[in-house]
Enzyme design. Structure first.
Site, short mmCIF file in Angstrom:
data_model
loop_
_atom_site.label_atom_id
_atom_site.label_comp_id
_atom_site.label_asym_id
_atom_site.label_seq_id
_atom_site.Cartn_x
_atom_site.Cartn_y
_atom_site.Cartn_z
N LEU A 39 0.96 -1.00 -0.05
CA LEU A 39 -0.02 0.01 -0.04
C LEU A 39 0.98 1.15 -0.08
O LEU A 39 2.06 1.25 0.21
CB LEU A 39 -0.94 0.23 1.36
N SER A 40 0.38 2.48 -0.23
CA SER A 40 1.29 3.26 -0.44
C SER A 40 1.84 3.78 0.88
O SER A 40 3.11 4.31 0.97
CB SER A 40 0.50 4.76 -0.74
N GLU A 41 1.13 3.42 2.17
CA GLU A 41 2.02 3.67 3.38
C GLU A 41 1.50 2.52 4.27
O GLU A 41 0.39 1.94 4.33
CB GLU A 41 1.69 4.88 4.16
N THR A 42 2.59 2.09 5.03
CA THR A 42 2.26 1.09 6.28
C THR A 42 2.81 1.71 7.35
O THR A 42 3.79 2.15 7.46
CB THR A 42 3.01 -0.43 6.07
#
Length: 288
Positions: free
Chosen positions: A44-47
């Site tokens: 995902l774009s961020e974790t």
């Protein structure tokens, strides 16, 4: 080893819209290389990784935690939507009893609080400065082709380039613009741009009235072709549009395919409150 993990859609109240972030709750310290491996796996774009700052801390009762953010390729210094997602996991899933949560991050202390059905993030506000077109002409051409650019700004703190399209364009033009962000990598020659914001003034009439400004955000330099809804970009956009519109309270919409809405309030201490809603879509455990 088992680590509780959640997927939260941020800046939306509907599942499968807004911006998804994975959130890991770390009971114990994690080997440094595992942060990146998990973020790459989640893709995902961020974790986001929430960690306890002291051995006796408790996800339900403590009010201060460490927070780090990783894209699939690297760690980043600030991520708004994953901070919103992290606060949501603590408030809604862990039932944290504090009215305000503080996160210790690479961008200093960030605070999150609940206000009715929104979570409000207290973020740094980043100023923008006029940018000479010649330096970034090739990048702009790669992004918007022959479209009319009304203003060009640069934020040195965040390395984001803000490209304001002409007020003559409608929101649909920004939404339908086909952007090949991969081309930005070779078109960006200065080495100083790490994120590109396209933005457009809101329309006070028509079916989408009510939004002060629109945006889309691209960061192929961080392995992110287009980000659905971006808190950190709005920490830049807020200062720009507040100055342009003469407003401290604004409603913004990010026109990605998933889309998301942000409520913005410039504070008197030189920071900005950005509020959004969330939807939790997945709860589980990482096992390794």
């Amino acid at each position: 080893m088992q680590i509780p993990i959640f997927t939260v859609d941020a800046f939306t109240n509907r599942p499968f819209s807004g911006n998804p972030a994975a959130v890991c709750l770390l009971e114990n310290d994690l080997d440094e290389d595992l942060h990146q491996k998990i973020a790459t796996e989640m893709n995902l774009s961020e974790t986001a990784f929430i960690r306890k700052l002291h051995p006796g801390d408790d996800f339900t009762k403590s009010s201060c935690f460490g927070l780090r953010w990783f894209t699939p390729t690297n760690e980043v210094p600030l991520c708004g939507h994953a901070t919103l997602a992290a606060a949501a996991v603590l408030f809604h899933i862990q039932k944290n009893t504090n009215s305000v949560l503080t996160f210790v991050t690479l961008s200093g202390e960030l605070k999150a609080r609940q206000v009715e059905d929104h979570i409000v993030l207290d973020l740094p506000l980043y100023l923008t400065y006029p940018q000479v077109l010649q330096e970034v002409q090739e990048l702009i051409k790669a992004a918007v082709g022959d479209m009319i650019v009304q203003d060009l700004r640069y934020s040195p703190d965040t390395k984001k380039l803000l490209v304001r399209l002409s007020d003559a364009y409608e929101r649909s033009v920004l939404e339908e613009l086909q952007v090949s962000a991969q081309r930005f990598l070779s078109a960006e020659k200065t080495g100083k741009v790490k994120g590109l914001i396209l933005t457009l003034k809101g329309n006070s009439s028509g079916k989408h009235k009510g939004h002060d400004f629109y945006s889309r955000y691209f960061a192929p330099w961080y392995g992110l072709l287009e980000d659905p809804v971006t808190g950190s970009a709005h920490a830049v956009l807020s200062s720009y549009w507040s100055e342009q519109l003469g407003k401290k309270e604004m409603l913004a919409f990010q026109c990605s395919r998933r889309g998301g809405e942000l409520k913005i309030s410039l504070r008197n201490d030189g920071r900005v409150d950005i509020a959004g809603q969330i939807a939790v879509v997945l709860k589980g455990n990482l096992t390794f």
